[in-house]
Scaffold this active site. Structure first.
Site, PDB file in Angstrom:
ATOM      1  N   GLU A 107     -22.458 -15.676  -4.446  1.00  0.00           N
ATOM      2  CA  GLU A 107     -23.200 -14.521  -4.921  1.00  0.00           C
ATOM      3  C   GLU A 107     -22.192 -13.389  -5.024  1.00  0.00           C
ATOM      4  O   GLU A 107     -21.489 -13.130  -4.053  1.00  0.00           O
ATOM      5  CB  GLU A 107     -24.257 -14.111  -3.895  1.00  0.00           C
TER       6      GLU A 107
ATOM      7  N   ARG B 235     -21.536 -24.386   8.545  1.00  0.00           N
ATOM      8  CA  ARG B 235     -20.663 -23.318   8.080  1.00  0.00           C
ATOM      9  C   ARG B 235     -19.568 -23.057   9.097  1.00  0.00           C
ATOM     10  O   ARG B 235     -19.700 -23.388  10.268  1.00  0.00           O
ATOM     11  CB  ARG B 235     -21.436 -22.039   7.764  1.00  0.00           C
TER      12      ARG B 235
ATOM     13  N   LYS C 183     -20.944 -11.515   4.852  1.00  0.00           N
ATOM     14  CA  LYS C 183     -20.562 -10.441   3.940  1.00  0.00           C
ATOM     15  C   LYS C 183     -21.264  -9.135   4.303  1.00  0.00           C
ATOM     16  O   LYS C 183     -20.685  -8.061   4.173  1.00  0.00           O
ATOM     17  CB  LYS C 183     -20.924 -10.846   2.513  1.00  0.00           C
TER      18      LYS C 183
END
Ligand code: ATP
Ligand code: MG
Length: 578
Positions: free
Chosen positions: A53, A278, A288
């Site tokens: 994204e 992850r 982020k």
């Protein structure tokens, strides 16, 4: 906490003759794909994608995903797309798009002509939504966000049907078109999939698939005021691109039934979603949103601050693409969340720079040394090896003169037992130079601190060896004072002072920031061969660590970032474990 390392055997997974041999470690995703290839699933195609994204800079967690997606495609004769999942215009920016592309290239991967944007598919996604409505599988709902949440129920309680759930297809088509035409306000209505409000999986309780956002999109401008939700856009984008294996992180495991539902209802090509854990790293954050906060609140100097776990930060710090790829390979791919020791990442960059970085001498906290026995006007050019690991890197000349700098911590006036470096009356070797002996100490009158050492040298020891074979206990690095270049050196320490910042959910990670994560030393002296060193180039400062020229450097003033010290804590951990 135990660092996770994939020590899985390095067999090459395939028995099929069409599968390339490889030294890459096997992992469960690789095994699934290899099995699919054997069964000739997807006509023997392998097609992956990396789908960021564009709402922030990439971090080292993304590197894991990039290495996995591009790496598997390359190894197994497939293709990998770069696709921006740009479905939320309010958080996205072209600045992020550019930096993401730059970072993927920097890491060493290339998407060829396969650069895509979910926004490229907005028309087709709209048509898919219309199809669902026509099938009676989607409806326009006028509940507010808060009401939708209330109606959704909980893990232990089923949800309740929305009062708008039974609208006819005609009514829904009309309302959806009006939404598209901007006739409703943000939040006034949404389009929802009609699945099952009592499903055990909350994601299946009539999830929202379109919402109204009246913001300009960085690519489609003001063409749209309704935007598809991630779950809807993602799987269908995968499908449109013919992705065979849609690799994503574990938090999407619960979304997989929804991913499958859209594809099945619409009867389109069906990629397989596979989840992996992850990457988390000790002493830092990997989201982020949190990284953006650090930038916005001024805790760091920007996304590329060398303390950040972003790829631009690591790059500025002096990390090489190779070291990050090696790291991603070594941590492996698992199905369970874990936290990887930062020391492993540091180990990987040390290993790589050991092979590539030229050695130079630099003194971070200078202490003046005058060699009384050395003629005032004399300068000798001594031979110094550029890299003992690589004779091809050659040698250089280093000037030696009567006045030098050594590292302040390499001298002690009253040395304890285990201190073998310079002290009054003691002899040490200067790297590539002579043996010197300290005969006197000049001190600051006020503080009593040594400010200058008076030494003598043995002319017979030029190059660092004595004809009589006498031993010295230490070899010091140094720079010639009249030839030295001034430099600023920035030393970095961990960003956070806690290994696992998310251990206590109540604690705001910002309260864990290490106040000593940056120390700037302004009176450093480096050898003259560094004149004009280009930003981004890496060196080993002998005995100190690996350092990288910062872009803040200007012609006459060099600035270095310490990438990593020489002390390898990872090697120690591995040794202790054996
Ligand atoms: P963040 O939580 O940091 O905001 P994200 O998952 O929202 O990350 P995306 O831009 O959606 O960021 O991520 C692109 C791809 O990278 C996704 O496939 C995602 O699963 C993967 N990814 C993100 N963070 C990690 C991580 N820490 N480890 C491995 N893969 C990751
Ligand atoms: Mg995401």
């Amino acid at each position: 906490m135990k660092p996770k390392v994939d020590s899985s055997n390095r067999e090459n997974g395939g028995t099929g003759s069409s599968l390339p041999n490889s030294s890459l470690p096997s992992n469960f995703i690789r095994n699934i794909i290899i099995e699919d290839l054997k069964q000739n699933k997807n006509d023997g195609r392998v097609h992956t994608r990396f789908p960021p994204e564009p709402n922030g800079y990439l971090h080292i967690g993304h590197a894991k995903s990039i290495c996995l997606n591009f790496g598997l495609a390359a190894e197994l004769g497939g293709l990998c797309n770069l696709r921006f999942d740009d479905t939320n215009p309010s958080k996205e920016d072209i600045e992020y798009v550019d930096s993401i592309m730059d970072s993927v290239h920097w890491l060493g991967f290339d998407w060829g002509d396969r650069l895509f944007y979910a926004s490229d598919y907005f028309d087709r996604l709209y048509d898919f939504a219309v199809q669902l409505i026509k099938k009676g599988k989607a409806y326009v709902c006028d509940l507010s966000a808060a009401e939708i949440r209330q109606y959704r129920g909980t893990l232990t309680e089923p949800g309740r049907n929305s009062p708008y759930r039974e609208r006819t297809a005609e009514e829904n088509l009309d309302l959806f078109e009006r939404m598209r035409n901007g006739e409703s306000e943000e939040g006034a209505r949404v389009l929802r999939a009609k699945i099952d409000m009592s499903s055990g999986n909350l994601n299946m309780r009539d999830p929202v698939i379109y919402r109204i956002i009246k913001a300009s999109h960085h690519r489609t401008g003001d063409k749209w005021c309704i935007y598809p939700m991630y779950d809807f856009a993602h799987g269908l984008s995968d499908s449109l691109e013919g992705i065979t294996h849609s690799i994503c992180t574990l938090e999407f495991e619960d979304h997989r039934p929804l991913y499958d539902w859209f594809l099945d209802e619409l009867q389109v090509f069906h990629p397989q979603q596979i989840e992996f854990a992850r990457l988390n790293l000790t002493y830092t954050v990997m989201s982020k949103r949190k990284l953006l906060k650090l930038v916005e609140d001024g805790h760091v100097k920007g996304w590329d601050d060398p303390r950040m776990p972003t790829l631009v930060g690591l790059r500025r710090r002096g990390y090489t693409p190779q070291s990050i790829r090696t790291f991603c390979e070594r941590i492996g791919v698992a199905k369970r969340d874990s936290i990887v020791d930062m020391a492993l990442l540091e180990h990987c960059v040390r290993e790589d720079l050991n092979l590539r970085a030229p050695r130079v001498m630099a003194v971070l906290r200078p202490l003046k040394v005058v060699i009384e026995s050395y003629p005032e006007d004399r300068v000798e050019e001594l031979d110094a090896v550029n890299n003992p690991e690589d004779s091809g890197m050659g040698s250089r000349k280093v000037p030696f003169s009567r006045v030098l700098y050594i590292e302040r911590e390499d001298f002690m006036e009253n040395p304890p037992k285990k201190f073998f470096r310079l002290a009054p009356g003691r002899e040490v070797r200067l790297r590539y130079g002579y043996y010197i002996k300290c005969v006197d100490v000049v001190k600051d009158e006020k503080t009593g601190e040594p400010i200058e050492l008076r030494c003598t040298h043995d002319p017979e020891t030029r190059g660092g060896w004595s004809p009589d074979g006498r031993k010295v206990q230490a070899t010091l690095h140094w720079v010639s004072a009249p030839h030295a270049l001034p430099a600023e050196v920035r030393l970095y320490d961990r960003l956070l002072s806690k290994a696992d910042p998310s251990e206590d959910k109540e604690v705001d990670f910002r309260s864990l920031l290490n106040p000593d994560s940056l120390e700037a030393l302004n009176s450093c002296k480096v050898e003259p061969s560094l004149a004009g060193a280009a930003p981004g180039s890496s060196y080993q400062f002998e005995r100190l660590g690996y350092f990288c020229v910062d872009p803040d450097s200007s012609g006459d003033r060099l600035v270095f970032n310490r990438t990593v010290s020489l002390r390898d804590t990872w090697a120690k951990i591995m040794k202790a474990g054996k």
